[in-house]
Design a protein around this motif. Structure first.
Motif, PDB file in Angstrom:
ATOM      1  N   ILE A 141       0.682  -1.393   0.128  1.00  0.00           N
ATOM      2  CA  ILE A 141      -0.028   0.077  -0.038  1.00  0.00           C
ATOM      3  C   ILE A 141       0.624   1.309   0.036  1.00  0.00           C
ATOM      4  N   ALA A 142       1.900   1.233   0.741  1.00  0.00           N
ATOM      5  CA  ALA A 142       2.798   2.318   0.949  1.00  0.00           C
ATOM      6  C   ALA A 142       3.353   2.867  -0.491  1.00  0.00           C
ATOM      7  N   ALA A 143       3.729   1.542  -1.055  1.00  0.00           N
ATOM      8  CA  ALA A 143       4.341   1.599  -2.550  1.00  0.00           C
ATOM      9  C   ALA A 143       3.272   2.390  -3.723  1.00  0.00           C
ATOM     10  N   MET A 144       2.221   1.886  -3.281  1.00  0.00           N
ATOM     11  CA  MET A 144       1.248   2.423  -4.302  1.00  0.00           C
ATOM     12  C   MET A 144       0.955   3.858  -4.050  1.00  0.00           C
ATOM     13  N   ASN A 145       0.981   4.274  -2.636  1.00  0.00           N
ATOM     14  CA  ASN A 145       0.714   5.688  -2.338  1.00  0.00           C
ATOM     15  C   ASN A 145       1.944   6.526  -2.708  1.00  0.00           C
ATOM     16  N   ARG A 146       2.833   5.935  -3.043  1.00  0.00           N
ATOM     17  CA  ARG A 146       4.274   6.607  -3.560  1.00  0.00           C
ATOM     18  C   ARG A 146       4.175   6.854  -4.940  1.00  0.00           C
ATOM     19  N   VAL A 152      -0.866  -4.667  -6.763  1.00  0.00           N
ATOM     20  CA  VAL A 152      -0.136  -5.872  -6.796  1.00  0.00           C
ATOM     21  C   VAL A 152      -0.758  -7.024  -5.960  1.00  0.00           C
ATOM     22  N   VAL A 153      -0.560  -8.422  -6.495  1.00  0.00           N
ATOM     23  CA  VAL A 153      -1.376  -9.444  -5.836  1.00  0.00           C
ATOM     24  C   VAL A 153      -0.156 -10.108  -4.911  1.00  0.00           C
ATOM     25  N   PRO A 307      -3.150  -9.055 -14.767  1.00  0.00           N
ATOM     26  CA  PRO A 307      -2.919  -8.300 -13.298  1.00  0.00           C
ATOM     27  C   PRO A 307      -3.824  -8.969 -12.202  1.00  0.00           C
ATOM     28  N   ALA A 308      -4.743 -10.168 -12.612  1.00  0.00           N
ATOM     29  CA  ALA A 308      -5.445 -10.757 -11.327  1.00  0.00           C
ATOM     30  C   ALA A 308      -4.265 -11.338 -10.592  1.00  0.00           C
ATOM     31  N   LEU A 309      -3.441 -12.005 -11.109  1.00  0.00           N
ATOM     32  CA  LEU A 309      -2.210 -12.784 -10.598  1.00  0.00           C
ATOM     33  C   LEU A 309      -0.755 -12.127 -10.252  1.00  0.00           C
ATOM     34  N   SER A 310      -0.784 -10.877 -10.884  1.00  0.00           N
ATOM     35  CA  SER A 310       0.437 -10.245 -10.611  1.00  0.00           C
ATOM     36  C   SER A 310       0.419  -8.685 -10.156  1.00  0.00           C
ATOM     37  N   GLY A 311      -0.473  -8.140 -11.027  1.00  0.00           N
ATOM     38  CA  GLY A 311      -0.811  -6.611 -10.545  1.00  0.00           C
ATOM     39  C   GLY A 311      -0.551  -5.770 -11.726  1.00  0.00           C
ATOM     40  N   TYR A 312      -0.493  -4.323 -11.538  1.00  0.00           N
ATOM     41  CA  TYR A 312      -0.399  -3.450 -12.955  1.00  0.00           C
ATOM     42  C   TYR A 312       0.344  -2.219 -12.252  1.00  0.00           C
ATOM     43  N   PRO A 313       1.051  -1.885 -13.021  1.00  0.00           N
ATOM     44  CA  PRO A 313       1.568  -2.527 -14.288  1.00  0.00           C
ATOM     45  C   PRO A 313       2.398  -3.860 -13.975  1.00  0.00           C
ATOM     46  N   ARG A 319       8.196  -7.151  -9.783  1.00  0.00           N
ATOM     47  CA  ARG A 319       9.332  -6.784  -8.888  1.00  0.00           C
ATOM     48  C   ARG A 319       8.812  -6.620  -7.442  1.00  0.00           C
ATOM     49  N   LEU A 320       7.908  -6.125  -7.233  1.00  0.00           N
ATOM     50  CA  LEU A 320       7.593  -5.993  -5.805  1.00  0.00           C
ATOM     51  C   LEU A 320       7.091  -7.193  -5.134  1.00  0.00           C
ATOM     52  N   ILE A 321       6.350  -8.453  -5.904  1.00  0.00           N
ATOM     53  CA  ILE A 321       6.239  -9.660  -5.441  1.00  0.00           C
ATOM     54  C   ILE A 321       7.471 -10.415  -4.922  1.00  0.00           C
ATOM     55  N   GLN A 322       8.716 -10.167  -5.807  1.00  0.00           N
ATOM     56  CA  GLN A 322       9.809 -10.820  -5.647  1.00  0.00           C
ATOM     57  C   GLN A 322      10.487 -10.188  -4.227  1.00  0.00           C
ATOM     58  N   GLN A 323      10.256  -9.034  -3.964  1.00  0.00           N
ATOM     59  CA  GLN A 323      10.868  -8.379  -2.928  1.00  0.00           C
ATOM     60  C   GLN A 323      10.142  -8.745  -1.652  1.00  0.00           C
TER      61      GLN A 323
END
Length: 396
Positions: A141-146, A152-153, A307-313, A319-323
């Motif tokens: 959520i913080a990453a999206m607010n930035r 992201v899923v 994007p239902a399984l990874s996110g958007y973009p 990259r965020l999922i891996q982190q």
């Protein structure tokens, strides 16, 4: 009538053998259900090469189909699973024999196994645990607010340890009985492992030059009381947060499918669909392909992962999922299905699933995170999704 009876008799003999589904691929849908026998050739080559192209894989597939026909396999199919990351090795094979049938017939043949006991579960271990998962959601959520991404899923696992090895036929029969309207799959892997489940989500179906997809994004837990259940469904349909999450998926898919379609039909509003555990927002996307040579697996590969399984973009979400996720998804969140040598096929998203390895069972569930998400609600949503598989073990 003689042909149908012959198929049912063959199916009965296959299912009633002591090994039952062992080493067999099973797939059911409202349109096509099939059961395989034997393995002509395993294909582990990644769907995408280092440049992100399917060309090398598709060339390999065409060659293996040619070799299969040369040894007498009529109308060969490739079946199995593609991982979440299409650059990783696939779990595909060309079977020696395929029995096409009706999924009600398959369920009937498997019915005797429902009453067989499953080995007891000794322990359950969430991975990550609740505090860590909620922290992951907060970080997202913080990453999206930035302004880094829109969705992201994030997913989690539940690891079960059993007293003895799980009988995958018994588990599969229970899953099918409890989730009759889902897409069912049983995929034999190497080292006697099995991937199985009951996916509610069609990634892509292609028949001749027609294709369709029905992505799901946005969900709510079903209720025992029918009036309350209806109210929950209507609230989901009216939810600004869930409609936003869903629209991100639809817009991204339309952008991918538009260039390969002569005609593309995308409804403006989603519809409500149900599983045994959840309400979902769904949109059925349909079209006519403009290249007759494009097969079902190639088309599904263009969409995967949505994007239902990874996110958007997509790239930023991956990259965020891996982190954030403390495990590699591998086959979880991938796609599973079949494609024939004429280009027809069906591929569904690998969710509501489990991977069996002797006395270890790993369950997978994810949730779409947008800026309006609540960490506790997302933990509870993934718990509801895990219950699809836990119910087959008699757990809640």
């Amino acid at each position: 009538m003689v042909e149908i009876t012959a198929v049912e008799n063959i199916l009965h003999r296959k299912i009633q053998q002591q090994s039952a589904l062992n080493e067999r691929f099973l797939f059911t849908s409202p349109e096509t259900s099939l059961l395989t026998d034997g393995c002509f050739k395993r294909i582990t080559q990644p769907l995408l090469d280092s440049e992100g192209s399917q060309d090398a894989f598709q060339q390999t597939l065409r060659e293996q189909f040619r070799l299969a026909r040369a040894v007498g396999i009529k109308d060969p199919l490739v079946v199995g699973a593609i991982p979440f990351d299409s650059h990783q090795q696939t779990a595909l094979f060309i079977p020696q024999q395929v029995i096409r049938t009706d999924r009600n017939q398959l369920a009937t043949e498997l019915m005797p196994y429902q009453q067989m006991p499953l080995t007891p579960i000794i322990s359950q271990q969430p991975h990550p645990d609740k505090p860590q998962f909620m922290a992951m959601v907060n970080d997202a959520i913080a990453a999206m607010n930035r302004g880094e991404l829109d969705k992201v899923v994030l997913s989690r696992l539940l690891k079960l340890t059993t007293q003895d090895s799980i009988n995958s036929t018994t588990l599969m029969s229970r899953i099918m009985a409890q989730n009759p309207d889902n897409y069912h799959f049983h995929v034999p892997l190497t080292n006697n492992e099995v991937l199985l489940g009951a996916s509610p989500e069609l990634l892509l179906r292609k028949q001749k030059n027609q294709f369709s997809s029905r992505p799901l994004a946005g969900s709510a837990k079903r209720q025992a009381d029918s009036d309350e259940d209806h109210r929950v469904g209507q609230c989901l349909l009216a939810s600004t947060k869930d409609r936003h999450e869903h629209q991100l998926v639809i817009d991204a898919m339309a952008k991918v499918l538009g260039p390969v379609a002569d005609h593309l039909q995308v409804p403006q509003s989603p519809e409500l669909v149900t599983t045994s555990q959840l309400w979902h927002l769904a949109t059925t996307v349909q079209g006519t392909i403009n290249n007759a040579e494009e097969n079902a697996l190639a088309l599904a590969g263009l969409l995967h992962p949505t994007p239902a399984l990874s996110g958007y973009p997509h790239q930023l979400a991956c990259r965020l999922i891996q982190q954030l996720e403390p495990f590699p998804r591998e086959l979880f969140g991938g796609m599973v299905g079949w494609c024939d040598d004429k280009g027809n096929g069906e591929w569904v998203v690998t969710i509501r699933c489990a991977q069996l390895s002797q006395q270890q069972v790993t369950l997978f569930a994810g949730a779409g995170i947008v800026p309006a998400s609540d960490p506790l609600s997302e933990w509870q949503e993934t718990g509801t999704k895990l219950s699809t598989m836990l119910k087959a073990f008699g757990l809640h």
